[in-house]
Design a protein around this motif. Structure first.
Motif, short mmCIF file in Angstrom:
data_model
loop_
_atom_site.label_atom_id
_atom_site.label_comp_id
_atom_site.label_asym_id
_atom_site.label_seq_id
_atom_site.Cartn_x
_atom_site.Cartn_y
_atom_site.Cartn_z
N GLY B 13 0.54 -4.33 -9.32
CA GLY B 13 0.55 -2.87 -9.30
C GLY B 13 -0.69 -2.20 -9.88
O GLY B 13 -0.67 -1.02 -10.19
N VAL B 14 -1.78 -2.94 -10.04
CA VAL B 14 -2.99 -2.32 -10.60
C VAL B 14 -3.93 -1.78 -9.53
O VAL B 14 -4.89 -1.08 -9.85
CB VAL B 14 -3.75 -3.28 -11.54
CG1 VAL B 14 -2.89 -3.68 -12.73
CG2 VAL B 14 -4.23 -4.51 -10.80
N GLY B 15 -3.67 -2.14 -8.27
CA GLY B 15 -4.47 -1.57 -7.18
C GLY B 15 -5.23 -2.57 -6.33
O GLY B 15 -6.20 -2.19 -5.66
N LYS B 16 -4.79 -3.82 -6.28
CA LYS B 16 -5.48 -4.82 -5.44
C LYS B 16 -5.44 -4.43 -3.96
O LYS B 16 -6.46 -4.46 -3.28
CB LYS B 16 -4.83 -6.20 -5.58
CG LYS B 16 -5.00 -6.85 -6.92
CD LYS B 16 -4.26 -8.15 -6.99
CE LYS B 16 -2.74 -7.99 -6.93
NZ LYS B 16 -2.16 -7.24 -8.04
N THR B 18 -4.74 -1.52 -2.54
CA THR B 18 -5.48 -0.26 -2.33
C THR B 18 -6.98 -0.54 -2.27
O THR B 18 -7.70 -0.02 -1.42
CB THR B 18 -5.17 0.71 -3.50
OG1 THR B 18 -3.75 0.85 -3.61
CG2 THR B 18 -5.80 2.06 -3.27
N ARG B 173 -7.89 3.55 -11.78
CA ARG B 173 -7.00 4.55 -12.37
C ARG B 173 -7.48 5.07 -13.72
O ARG B 173 -6.68 5.39 -14.59
CB ARG B 173 -5.58 4.01 -12.50
CG ARG B 173 -5.05 3.42 -11.21
CD ARG B 173 -3.58 3.20 -11.26
NE ARG B 173 -2.88 4.47 -11.05
CZ ARG B 173 -1.67 4.55 -10.53
NH1 ARG B 173 -1.01 3.46 -10.20
NH2 ARG B 173 -1.10 5.72 -10.38
N ASP B 205 -6.30 9.21 -8.87
CA ASP B 205 -6.57 10.24 -7.87
C ASP B 205 -5.38 10.39 -6.92
O ASP B 205 -4.93 9.43 -6.31
CB ASP B 205 -7.83 9.84 -7.08
CG ASP B 205 -8.33 10.94 -6.17
OD1 ASP B 205 -7.58 11.92 -5.93
OD2 ASP B 205 -9.46 10.82 -5.69
N VAL B 209 -2.53 8.49 -3.21
CA VAL B 209 -1.12 8.57 -2.83
C VAL B 209 -0.99 9.21 -1.45
O VAL B 209 -0.26 8.72 -0.57
CB VAL B 209 -0.32 9.39 -3.87
CG1 VAL B 209 1.15 9.47 -3.48
CG2 VAL B 209 -0.49 8.79 -5.27
#
Ligand SMILES: Nc1ncnc2c1ncn2[C@@H]1O[C@H](COP(=O)(O)OP(=O)(O)O)[C@@H](O)[C@H]1O
Ligand SMILES: [Mg+2]
Lengths: 89, 265
Positions: B13-16, B18, B173, B205, B209
């Motif tokens: 959930g840290v943004g891999k 994305t 983030r 940002d 989302v």
């Protein structure tokens, strides 16, 4: 209190600095933690090698990794039962 | 011959995902041939972030098991011809693929593409091992939180042990307002602790989302700050020397003051 010590006090209480310090401590620990299995393998290898030179009490042999704030040491306690007069080689 | 880059983190959930979608789309928008490889078997996500979920016929496991040819499983992006996705299998588990198969697949893909971006699952088990098996380089994603940075440290150790040295860090983030008030670790703090080079910093940002809702990576939105940050990272990957954006170098007033006074920050 002068301005500078006020700032110092504020700095120490900032939550990011609390986080940094906690992270530093947790990583010191993480980085020196190696798996029990690895330590066990190391111990068995040590016993094998040392047994070529002397008779040791493998049951009482202990291998541990100790860390304090800025250093790590591998220590082994290996009780010797008998030392051969001539090595096998 | 292209380059295989794995995007990993340890913590979930840290943004891999994305990051993979955005860097991949940014590279493609700069005319690079790019393929995105989703290795999160059982928890397929990259397809939705890319807005390609309706086009899936075959998946990664179909390819490694020989149920179809590689070309048949590759899904072409809506926006760029030379951007493709190989989706993860949704109904299998991580043991359905092994490191040897992954290595071969990456070798095959990099013959046709400039960049093969591998989206890694969370954790340090089989899925992680599969994801790094064919990689030439690694990007480690973290957020400015103790747990995420701690896991990143673990991952960096594992990458080095796997002979994938000098991974680069993406801090995701970040909230410049909180960094300013001293309630969030800043970039230097994390770089110092992890002793690793920075690939870039992405702000928290809302456009991420919104773009995820629409299935259109934020790099396509010229007004997105996160999108801008990802475009910069893509350029750095291509070897351009792009300076950090303003929020990427924010420091607290105190650290500026300390510097002025000659203290080491
Ligand atoms: N910079 C950002 N700003 C806002 N939300 C973000 C940002 N990066 C990621 N997110 C959100 O965080 C969640 C987890 O991201 P994801 O890429 O799926 O992480 P991972 O693949 O590491 O599990 C998603 O809902 C995503 O939209
Ligand atoms: Mg993911």
């Amino acid at each position: 209190m002068d301005l500078f010590s006020k700032l110092l006090k504020r700095e120490a209480s900032l939550s990011k600095n609390v986080a940094k310090e906690r992270l530093r401590l947790v990583l010191v620990h993480d980085r020196t933690t190696i798996s029990p299995q690895l330590l066990e393998n190391l111990k068995e290898d040590l016993i094998k090698v040392i047994s070529n030179y002397m008779e040791i009490d493998s049951g009482e042999t202990e291998v541990t990794l100790n860390s304090d704030d800025n250093s790590v040491a591998l220590s082994a306690s290996i009780p010797v039962i008998k030392i051969n007069r001539l090595s096998s080689r | 011959m292209g380059e295989v880059i794995v995007i990993t983190s340890g913590k979930g959930g840290v943004g891999k995902t994305t990051t993979t979608a955005n860097i991949g789309t940014a590279l493609a928008s700069m005319d690079k041939k790019v393929v995105l490889l989703d290795t999160d078997i059982g928890l397929r996500n990259l397809d939705v972030v890319m807005g390609l979920e309706n086009r899936i016929v075959y998946d990664l496991v179909d390819v490694t098991h020989g149920n179809c040819r590689l070309k048949q499983a590759l899904i072409r992006d809506k926006r760029f011809d030379h951007l493709a996705l190989l989706p993860a299998a949704q109904t299998k588990d991580k043991t359905a693929v092994n490191t040897e198969q992954m290595f071969k697949l990456c070798q095959q893909l990099k013959e046709d593409y400039d960049y093969v971006l591998v989206d890694c699952p969370a954790g340090i088990e089989q899925g992680f091992k599969n994801a790094i098996a064919g990689a030439d380089k690694a990007l480690v994603v973290t957020t400015p939180e103790i747990a995420a940075v701690r896991d990143a440290d673990r991952i960096i150790g594992l990458l080095e042990a796997a002979e994938l040295p000098s991974p680069k860090l993406i801090i995701n983030r970040i909230r410049p307002d909180m960094v300013k008030t001293g309630d969030m670790m800043d970039i230097n703090d994390m770089i110092d602790i992890l002793a690793i080079e920075l690939a870039g910093v992405v702000p928290e940002d809302q456009t991420i989302v919104i773009s995820t809702n629409k299935g259109e990576p934020a790099v396509l939105d010229v007004n997105s700050k996160a999108g801008q940050a990802y475009r910069n990272i893509a350029k750095r990957i291509m070897g351009e020397d792009i300076p950090l954006m303003s929020f990427e170098v924010d420091e607290t007033i105190f650290s500026k003051f300390k510097k002025l006074m000659g203290f080491k920050s």
